[in-house]
Scaffold this motif. Sequence first.
Motif, short mmCIF file in Angstrom:
data_model
loop_
_atom_site.label_atom_id
_atom_site.label_comp_id
_atom_site.label_asym_id
_atom_site.label_seq_id
_atom_site.Cartn_x
_atom_site.Cartn_y
_atom_site.Cartn_z
N VAL A 32 2.01 -21.66 75.21
CA VAL A 32 2.92 -21.61 76.58
C VAL A 32 4.29 -22.21 76.03
N LEU A 33 5.43 -21.16 75.75
CA LEU A 33 6.60 -21.48 75.28
C LEU A 33 7.49 -21.67 76.42
N THR A 34 8.43 -22.54 76.18
CA THR A 34 9.67 -22.66 76.92
C THR A 34 10.69 -22.87 75.99
N SER A 35 12.01 -22.99 76.55
CA SER A 35 13.55 -23.09 75.86
C SER A 35 13.19 -24.31 74.79
N ALA A 36 12.48 -25.20 75.30
CA ALA A 36 12.46 -26.57 74.52
C ALA A 36 11.56 -26.44 73.05
N ASN A 37 10.45 -25.37 73.35
CA ASN A 37 9.49 -25.51 72.08
C ASN A 37 9.51 -24.12 71.37
N PHE A 38 10.21 -23.22 71.96
CA PHE A 38 10.30 -21.64 71.39
C PHE A 38 10.63 -21.72 69.92
N LYS A 39 11.71 -22.29 69.57
CA LYS A 39 12.24 -22.24 68.08
C LYS A 39 11.20 -22.84 67.08
N GLN A 40 10.82 -23.92 67.94
CA GLN A 40 9.66 -24.60 66.77
C GLN A 40 8.56 -23.80 66.49
N VAL A 41 7.96 -23.05 67.69
CA VAL A 41 6.78 -22.36 67.37
C VAL A 41 7.13 -20.97 66.40
N ILE A 42 8.29 -20.63 66.76
CA ILE A 42 8.64 -19.34 65.94
C ILE A 42 8.79 -19.68 64.36
N GLU A 43 9.54 -21.01 64.14
CA GLU A 43 9.84 -21.21 62.96
C GLU A 43 8.30 -21.71 62.14
N GLU A 44 7.27 -22.30 62.99
CA GLU A 44 6.33 -22.94 62.33
C GLU A 44 5.06 -21.85 62.16
N ASN A 45 5.10 -20.58 62.59
CA ASN A 45 4.33 -19.76 62.51
C ASN A 45 4.95 -18.29 61.91
N ASP A 46 4.30 -17.71 60.98
CA ASP A 46 4.91 -16.66 60.34
C ASP A 46 4.62 -15.20 61.30
N PHE A 47 3.74 -15.32 62.13
CA PHE A 47 3.23 -14.25 63.12
C PHE A 47 3.01 -14.50 64.29
N VAL A 48 4.01 -14.25 65.27
CA VAL A 48 3.91 -14.47 66.68
C VAL A 48 4.23 -13.19 67.62
N LEU A 49 3.21 -12.74 68.42
CA LEU A 49 3.72 -11.85 69.59
C LEU A 49 3.78 -12.65 70.73
N VAL A 50 5.08 -12.30 71.39
CA VAL A 50 5.60 -13.22 72.62
C VAL A 50 5.61 -12.40 73.76
N ASP A 51 4.96 -12.63 74.84
CA ASP A 51 5.11 -12.10 76.21
C ASP A 51 6.14 -12.62 77.20
N PHE A 52 7.25 -11.96 77.16
CA PHE A 52 8.35 -12.52 78.19
C PHE A 52 7.93 -11.85 79.38
#
Length: 134
Positions: A32-52
């Motif tokens: 579960v991503l928000t503005s607060a953790n989005f960048k962290q998750v994208i930077e820490e994981n090589d492959f992420v599919l995000v459902d907006f």
Amino acid sequence: MKFLLCAPLLLAVTATLAYVTEKVPIEDGVLVLTSANFKQVIEENDFVLVDFYAPWCGASIALTPEYAKAAQLLAQSRSPIKLAKVDVTVSPDLDDHYQLRQYPTLKYFRSGVPFEYNGGYQAAEIAAWLNVIH
């Protein structure tokens, strides 16, 4: 004298603890991503599919259980791909940044670079698309 030697270590430990990142909430295997953790998750994981998604959108509501099933399929196969979701009503700045025009919108992030998702919306189709693109 010992106190003086320990003081820099204490400061280093305190600074390190202050840098520890927050734990990202998970619902049904989906980050579960928000503005607060989005960048962290994208930077820490090589492959992420995000459902907006928007919680009031019928198509977003329909995708939710299939997306969770796809996350389970990926976890069962020990895939390095993470599935995540962003409620755009909670994080409208991400909606603006990615210039979303409809909901749900899925974006695949590979090493931080976003790509358009053009697969299906059933769990097996999502997992298959990710396994091909990965």
